[in-house]
Write an enzyme that holds these catalytic residues in place. Structure first.
Site, PDB file in Angstrom:
ATOM      1  N   GLY A 143      38.192  32.359  61.821  1.00 38.87           N
ATOM      2  CA  GLY A 143      38.714  31.834  60.569  1.00 38.87           C
ATOM      3  C   GLY A 143      37.651  31.823  59.481  1.00 38.87           C
ATOM      4  O   GLY A 143      36.784  32.692  59.427  1.00 38.87           O
ATOM      5  N   ALA A 144      37.704  30.815  58.621  1.00 37.63           N
ATOM      6  CA  ALA A 144      36.769  30.724  57.492  1.00 37.63           C
ATOM      7  C   ALA A 144      35.314  30.714  57.947  1.00 37.63           C
ATOM      8  O   ALA A 144      34.429  31.223  57.252  1.00 37.63           O
ATOM      9  CB  ALA A 144      37.079  29.475  56.671  1.00 37.63           C
ATOM     10  N   ALA A 145      35.038  30.158  59.130  1.00 39.92           N
ATOM     11  CA  ALA A 145      33.666  30.108  59.649  1.00 39.92           C
ATOM     12  C   ALA A 145      33.089  31.507  59.860  1.00 39.92           C
ATOM     13  O   ALA A 145      31.867  31.685  59.833  1.00 39.92           O
ATOM     14  CB  ALA A 145      33.625  29.315  60.949  1.00 39.92           C
ATOM     15  N   SER A 204      37.852  27.734  64.327  1.00 36.69           N
ATOM     16  CA  SER A 204      37.162  27.383  65.569  1.00 36.69           C
ATOM     17  C   SER A 204      35.996  28.296  65.916  1.00 36.69           C
ATOM     18  O   SER A 204      35.711  29.268  65.232  1.00 36.69           O
ATOM     19  CB  SER A 204      38.130  27.332  66.752  1.00 36.69           C
ATOM     20  OG  SER A 204      38.544  28.635  67.096  1.00 36.69           O
ATOM     21  N   THR A 224      33.130  22.835  63.059  1.00 38.67           N
ATOM     22  CA  THR A 224      34.356  23.450  63.554  1.00 38.67           C
ATOM     23  C   THR A 224      34.672  22.809  64.899  1.00 38.67           C
ATOM     24  O   THR A 224      34.133  21.749  65.213  1.00 38.67           O
ATOM     25  CB  THR A 224      34.231  24.992  63.637  1.00 38.67           C
ATOM     26  OG1 THR A 224      35.515  25.558  63.917  1.00 38.67           O
ATOM     27  CG2 THR A 224      33.209  25.432  64.656  1.00 38.67           C
ATOM     28  N   TYR A 225      35.531  23.425  65.675  1.00 40.43           N
ATOM     29  CA  TYR A 225      35.857  22.877  66.992  1.00 40.43           C
ATOM     30  C   TYR A 225      35.808  23.993  68.037  1.00 40.43           C
ATOM     31  O   TYR A 225      35.915  25.177  67.717  1.00 40.43           O
ATOM     32  CB  TYR A 225      37.230  22.195  66.987  1.00 40.43           C
ATOM     33  CG  TYR A 225      38.372  23.114  66.644  1.00 40.43           C
ATOM     34  CD1 TYR A 225      39.086  23.771  67.646  1.00 40.43           C
ATOM     35  CD2 TYR A 225      38.726  23.346  65.328  1.00 40.43           C
ATOM     36  CE1 TYR A 225      40.120  24.632  67.338  1.00 40.43           C
ATOM     37  CE2 TYR A 225      39.760  24.206  65.009  1.00 40.43           C
ATOM     38  CZ  TYR A 225      40.452  24.846  66.015  1.00 40.43           C
ATOM     39  OH  TYR A 225      41.464  25.707  65.696  1.00 40.43           O
TER      40      TYR A 225
END
Length: 120
Positions: A72-74, A25, A57-58
């Site tokens: 996270g991955a972002a 996110s 993403t959100y």
């Protein structure tokens, strides 16, 4: 017929944090997110002006003023201090486009709102 159009964006936000160990996110200052009509859980596209990365993403709401944190991955796609654009799209019918007004939020280097307009 339906059209996917710009719904809203936060233009030139500065990444204030990146948290690789969080479960995905983008965390956005709640007041800033709501000024752009972004809902918690809403899908957004992130465009990193510094390195050209584009990813989805959100949204989750943050409590810190001016907070823009990729999680996270972002978090691997940004550096703290990078300038990004946060974009949400929506689907409109032809009739709905008669009253189409996307929300454009411009921010300063501290992610404080400079202006809110409805022009692309």
């Amino acid at each position: 017929m339906q059209f996917e159009m710009l719904y809203s964006k936060i233009h030139r936000a500065k990444v204030s944090d990146a948290n690789l160990n969080y479960v995905g996110s983008i965390t956005i200052d709640k007041t800033l997110a709501q000024s752009a009509n972004l809902l918690a859980g809403m899908k957004v596209e992130i465009v990193n002006i510094n390195n050209g990365e584009r990813f989805s993403t959100y949204v989750i709401y943050g409590d810190k003023k001016g907070e823009i944190c990729l999680n996270g991955a972002a978090a691997r796609k940004v550096q703290i201090g990078d300038i990004i654009i946060i974009i949400a799209y929506a689907t409109y019918t032809h009739n709905e486009l008669e009253h189409y007004k996307p929300t454009i939020v411009q921010v300063n280097e501290s992610n404080q709102i400079l202006s809110i307009t409805n022009e692309v």
